[in-house]
Enzyme design. Structure first.
Site, mmCIF file in Angstrom:
data_model
loop_
_atom_site.group_PDB
_atom_site.id
_atom_site.type_symbol
_atom_site.label_atom_id
_atom_site.label_comp_id
_atom_site.label_asym_id
_atom_site.label_seq_id
_atom_site.Cartn_x
_atom_site.Cartn_y
_atom_site.Cartn_z
ATOM 1 N N CYS A 65 69.180 129.085 53.114
ATOM 2 C CA CYS A 65 69.342 127.638 53.201
ATOM 3 C C CYS A 65 69.125 127.195 54.643
ATOM 4 O O CYS A 65 69.699 127.770 55.575
ATOM 5 C CB CYS A 65 70.749 127.264 52.732
ATOM 6 S SG CYS A 65 71.119 125.499 52.876
ATOM 7 N N CYS A 114 72.485 124.280 47.151
ATOM 8 C CA CYS A 114 73.129 125.404 47.813
ATOM 9 C C CYS A 114 74.605 125.380 47.432
ATOM 10 O O CYS A 114 75.271 124.350 47.587
ATOM 11 C CB CYS A 114 72.941 125.307 49.318
ATOM 12 S SG CYS A 114 73.838 126.600 50.231
ATOM 13 N N CYS A 137 62.033 125.500 41.410
ATOM 14 C CA CYS A 137 61.024 124.723 42.127
ATOM 15 C C CYS A 137 61.726 124.161 43.366
ATOM 16 O O CYS A 137 62.526 123.226 43.277
ATOM 17 C CB CYS A 137 60.525 123.622 41.204
ATOM 18 S SG CYS A 137 59.126 122.715 41.845
#
Length: 147
Positions: A65, A114, A137
């Site tokens: 992330c 996340c 995606c």
């Protein structure tokens, strides 16, 4: 291995506990992130399709992330979906990502965020390759590649 039914169940009944949490103010996120990464991850934006060369890169490595460095995906799960965004078949761990039902833009989708910092990553769909048939995606600006 996660499948579409797992994803639907988590989006409806609750996500797994995150490994840890990162929480910051909007101002702290603005100072840390590029304008585009802030727009995508903190405001649930979407980058233009094919705006990153990341879709065509298939190298070993792990994807984290951009906001909190949580490990999200392994490069071995990346594939060319032709969608214009980096795509993966599985997260790095079952608790790396949280799932939220998303009815925006007149569509029924599952948003992938996340699980550590709630950054918007993209969406997951049930049209990926076997065996999971999942397609994560993901906006390229929401992830950073590491070793």
């Amino acid at each position: 291995m996660l499948n579409w039914q797992n994803i639907l169940m988590m989006s409806a009944k609750g996500n797994p506990e995150p490994p840890y949490r990162v929480e910051k103010t909007e101002q702290q996120w603005r100072e840390q992130l590029s304008e585009e990464a802030f727009y995508v991850t903190r405001k649930k934006g979407t980058e233009r399709p094919f705006s990153s060369d990341s879709c065509a890169l298939f190298e070993p490595g792990r994807y984290h992330c951009v906001c909190c460095d949580n490990l999200l995906f392994d490069g071995a799960e990346k594939f060319d979906s032709g969608s214009g965004w980096p795509s993966f078949t599985q997260p790095a761990s079952d608790n790396a990502i949280a799932y939220i039902a998303d009815g925006s833009h007149g569509m029924q989708r599952i948003e992938a965020i996340c699980n550590v910092c709630d950054a918007h990553l993209g969406h997951v769909f049930p049209d990926g390759p076997p065996p999971s048939h999942l397609r994560y995606c993901i906006n390229a600006v929401a992830i950073v590649k590491g070793d």
